[in-house]
Design a protein around this motif. Sequence first.
Motif, PDB file in Angstrom:
ATOM      1  N   GLY A   8     -28.394 -37.941   9.680  1.00 15.78           N
ATOM      2  CA  GLY A   8     -28.375 -38.849   8.538  1.00 15.78           C
ATOM      3  C   GLY A   8     -29.347 -39.993   8.712  1.00 15.78           C
ATOM      4  O   GLY A   8     -29.101 -41.110   8.244  1.00 15.78           O
ATOM      5  N   GLY A  11     -30.693 -42.216   5.704  1.00 18.13           N
ATOM      6  CA  GLY A  11     -29.838 -43.179   5.013  1.00 18.13           C
ATOM      7  C   GLY A  11     -30.055 -44.594   5.521  1.00 18.13           C
ATOM      8  O   GLY A  11     -30.849 -44.835   6.443  1.00 18.13           O
ATOM      9  N   ARG A  70     -23.346 -38.424   5.628  1.00 15.06           N
ATOM     10  CA  ARG A  70     -22.565 -38.609   4.406  1.00 15.06           C
ATOM     11  C   ARG A  70     -22.677 -37.316   3.608  1.00 15.06           C
ATOM     12  O   ARG A  70     -23.646 -36.576   3.745  1.00 15.06           O
ATOM     13  N   GLY A  71     -21.684 -37.055   2.756  1.00  9.68           N
ATOM     14  CA  GLY A  71     -21.749 -35.847   1.949  1.00  9.68           C
ATOM     15  C   GLY A  71     -20.373 -35.298   1.651  1.00  9.68           C
ATOM     16  O   GLY A  71     -19.354 -35.949   1.931  1.00  9.68           O
ATOM     17  N   GLN A  76     -18.635 -31.924   5.770  1.00  7.97           N
ATOM     18  CA  GLN A  76     -18.616 -32.829   6.913  1.00  7.97           C
ATOM     19  C   GLN A  76     -17.699 -32.320   8.013  1.00  7.97           C
ATOM     20  O   GLN A  76     -18.016 -32.401   9.204  1.00  7.97           O
ATOM     21  N   SER A  99     -14.923 -45.819  10.267  1.00  7.62           N
ATOM     22  CA  SER A  99     -14.745 -46.854   9.251  1.00  7.62           C
ATOM     23  C   SER A  99     -13.422 -47.584   9.425  1.00  7.62           C
ATOM     24  O   SER A  99     -12.446 -47.023   9.951  1.00  7.62           O
ATOM     25  N   TYR A 123     -11.037 -40.847   1.835  1.00 15.04           N
ATOM     26  CA  TYR A 123     -12.126 -41.192   2.745  1.00 15.04           C
ATOM     27  C   TYR A 123     -11.583 -41.576   4.124  1.00 15.04           C
ATOM     28  O   TYR A 123     -12.096 -41.131   5.162  1.00 15.04           O
ATOM     29  N   LYS A 127     -12.098 -39.651   7.846  1.00 19.09           N
ATOM     30  CA  LYS A 127     -12.583 -40.297   9.067  1.00 19.09           C
ATOM     31  C   LYS A 127     -11.588 -40.108  10.216  1.00 19.09           C
ATOM     32  O   LYS A 127     -11.997 -39.896  11.368  1.00 19.09           O
TER      33      LYS A 127
END
Length: 270
Positions: A8, A11, A70-71, A76, A99, A123, A127
């Motif tokens: 990534g 990004g 990300r995606g 993922q 996160s 989300y 994680k």
Amino acid sequence: MTRVLILGASGFIGGALYRELCNYVDTYGTYHTGKIYSENRHFFHYDMEKEDIFNILLDLRPTHIISALRGPFEAQVISHGQIAAYSRSSRSKVIFLSSANVFDAFSNYPSYEYDKTLSESPYGRLKIQLENMFMKLPDRQYIIARLPMVFGSQSPRIKELRYALTHQQAYEVFPNLVMNVTNDNMLTRQIHYMINRNRKGIFHLGSTDLIHHNEFILECCHRLGVRSPFFKNVYTSNFDRFLAVLPKDKKLPKHLMFSHHEVVEELKKL
């Protein structure tokens, strides 16, 4: 020799990490879109929904893999499972950027490194699932770096704020949200230090102080040169809600600790 692969790297955070590390260690990155990377021999195209990350890993043989991917969530999970499997067999180290949302079910207090994770958001649950994959590796082979909201002059959040200020549009703020923050400059320096010093385990990489979201955004506006911004107050509860990750047992050196004021000070005026 230290060889780092940043997944990534096209990004905001991944790109900042590449710029920080490329002058010191053998650094490579992946990108999904963007023709500017196609002729760069240190960048590899990777579409997690269509391609297998094993091919890149086997060709490159990195000693450190930093995931800023990300995606789509399902893709993922598959990609990070492959990364964990490769790390186990090759003994490479994984640095997974997680996160504060892994704690978003706990809203009454800030969270520390070894607090139990529990999330109400998709989300945050993603994680947690990915963290658990890497925590099954030997301790020396992973770093879980939990991040609060990430700012910086070129960050998506600040670009969105600049747009709202320039066009005199109302910007959403959350007066009941108590948080800490970071930016790209401080985060990349912290990751660089952890690679150099061979650190391991779980780290909370946010500012050492807490602030309400609306107050922080107001300070950012003042720093950008706007004294009276238009805000839309969004209340998600009747009480203060914490979403903050603070270090307790895994503290970094003092020169890598910072307050939210330093994040604000790095912003440039409109």
